[in-house]
Design a protein around this motif. Structure first.
Motif, PDB file in Angstrom:
ATOM      1  N   VAL A  60      79.568  67.807  42.046  1.00 14.17           N
ATOM      2  CA  VAL A  60      78.501  68.325  40.134  1.00 14.17           C
ATOM      3  C   VAL A  60      79.936  68.650  39.657  1.00 14.17           C
ATOM      4  N   ASP A  61      79.355  67.824  38.797  1.00 12.96           N
ATOM      5  CA  ASP A  61      80.294  68.608  37.185  1.00 12.96           C
ATOM      6  C   ASP A  61      79.111  70.174  37.194  1.00 12.96           C
ATOM      7  N   ALA A  62      79.540  71.283  36.974  1.00 18.15           N
ATOM      8  CA  ALA A  62      79.547  72.183  36.787  1.00 18.15           C
ATOM      9  C   ALA A  62      79.372  72.760  35.255  1.00 18.15           C
ATOM     10  N   LYS A  63      80.063  71.755  34.094  1.00 20.37           N
ATOM     11  CA  LYS A  63      80.329  72.020  32.663  1.00 20.37           C
ATOM     12  C   LYS A  63      78.805  71.422  32.088  1.00 20.37           C
ATOM     13  N   ASP A  64      78.014  70.245  33.061  1.00 16.77           N
ATOM     14  CA  ASP A  64      77.386  69.568  32.524  1.00 16.77           C
ATOM     15  C   ASP A  64      76.085  70.160  32.720  1.00 16.77           C
ATOM     16  N   PRO A  65      74.978  70.760  32.843  1.00 14.19           N
ATOM     17  CA  PRO A  65      73.991  71.659  33.037  1.00 14.19           C
ATOM     18  C   PRO A  65      72.461  70.581  32.432  1.00 14.19           C
ATOM     19  N   GLU A  66      72.848  69.234  31.737  1.00 15.31           N
ATOM     20  CA  GLU A  66      71.993  68.456  31.487  1.00 15.31           C
ATOM     21  C   GLU A  66      72.110  67.571  32.670  1.00 15.31           C
ATOM     22  N   ARG A  67      72.661  67.535  33.389  1.00 19.63           N
ATOM     23  CA  ARG A  67      72.752  66.163  34.797  1.00 19.63           C
ATOM     24  C   ARG A  67      72.494  66.600  35.786  1.00 19.63           C
ATOM     25  N   LEU A  68      71.895  68.190  36.149  1.00 13.97           N
ATOM     26  CA  LEU A  68      71.602  68.772  37.195  1.00 13.97           C
ATOM     27  C   LEU A  68      70.467  67.905  37.775  1.00 13.97           C
ATOM     28  N   PRO A  69      69.478  68.109  37.093  1.00 19.09           N
ATOM     29  CA  PRO A  69      68.895  67.660  37.737  1.00 19.09           C
ATOM     30  C   PRO A  69      68.742  65.653  38.522  1.00 19.09           C
ATOM     31  N   GLU A  70      69.794  65.215  37.216  1.00 16.63           N
ATOM     32  CA  GLU A  70      69.721  63.739  38.168  1.00 16.63           C
ATOM     33  C   GLU A  70      71.083  64.390  39.795  1.00 16.63           C
ATOM     34  N   SER A  71      71.869  65.419  39.244  1.00 12.97           N
ATOM     35  CA  SER A  71      72.973  64.972  40.691  1.00 12.97           C
ATOM     36  C   SER A  71      71.563  65.917  41.840  1.00 12.97           C
ATOM     37  N   LYS A  72      70.911  66.923  41.276  1.00 12.76           N
ATOM     38  CA  LYS A  72      69.694  67.427  42.746  1.00 12.76           C
ATOM     39  C   LYS A  72      69.008  65.642  43.397  1.00 12.76           C
ATOM     40  N   ALA A  73      68.563  65.625  42.353  1.00 13.09           N
ATOM     41  CA  ALA A  73      67.496  63.882  42.708  1.00 13.09           C
ATOM     42  C   ALA A  73      69.199  63.266  43.734  1.00 13.09           C
ATOM     43  N   GLU A  74      70.030  63.099  43.206  1.00 14.07           N
ATOM     44  CA  GLU A  74      70.610  62.345  43.701  1.00 14.07           C
ATOM     45  C   GLU A  74      70.960  63.377  45.240  1.00 14.07           C
ATOM     46  N   LEU A  75      71.254  64.163  45.396  1.00 13.55           N
ATOM     47  CA  LEU A  75      71.526  64.995  46.940  1.00 13.55           C
ATOM     48  C   LEU A  75      70.300  65.515  47.520  1.00 13.55           C
TER      49      LEU A  75
END
Length: 154
Positions: A60-75
């Motif tokens: 997960v890219d920890a410096k890109d909080p805008e994409r965290l919801p997308e990372s969460k969905a994938e995970l």
């Protein structure tokens, strides 16, 4: 010959020497997967029999909080797959060297990972191992501890 010795030293240091495991590196684009693979120098060029995966490394890219919801969905999608129900998951929050990187607590909150296995050697008792480690692949920090943790379960 020194390069072979170095390679085996790296594998031993990460707890992967004499292990026969298939690790799958996943994450959104630009999270650091390819960089990590190059850092580990452990790309397996052989095709194994079967498709069973021994462990998942999810970056997960920890410096890109805008994409965290997308990372969460994938995970979440991966964690809900029946065929991966016993597969250990190592979550690497990458790019902590960046001044805008979020903390481990923030990453856990955003991904909904409030209770994980623990960073020590933990008896499983039927529970899937899953843990979060923060790292900077380019600075060579943190991912070794995570890979060593994962190696206990593969």
């Amino acid at each position: 010959m020194w390069i072979i010795d170095w390679f085996f030293d790296v594998l031993a240091n990460l707890g992967l020497l004499n292990k026969h495991a298939k690790l799958l590196f996943l994450g959104l684009d630009n999270a650091g997967k390819t960089t990590l693979l190059h850092m580990l120098k452990a790309i397996n060029k052989r095709e194994g029999s079967g498709t069973e995966v021994s462990g998942i490394v999810f970056l997960v890219d920890a410096k890109d909080p805008e994409r965290l919801p997308e990372s969460k969905a994938e995970l979440d999608a991966l964690l809900s797959m029946e065929e991966l129900s016993k597969t250990p998951f190592l979550i690497l929050g990458n790019k902590i060297d960046h001044p805008n990187a979020i903390s481990e607590d923030q990453l856990r909150h955003e991904l909904g990972l409030y209770q994980t296995t623990g960073k020590g050697k933990v008896p499983l008792d039927g529970i899937r191992p899953i843990e979060v480690f923060m790292c900077s692949v380019v600075m060579r920090q943190g991912y070794g501890e995570g890979i060593r943790w994962l190696s206990q379960y593969v």
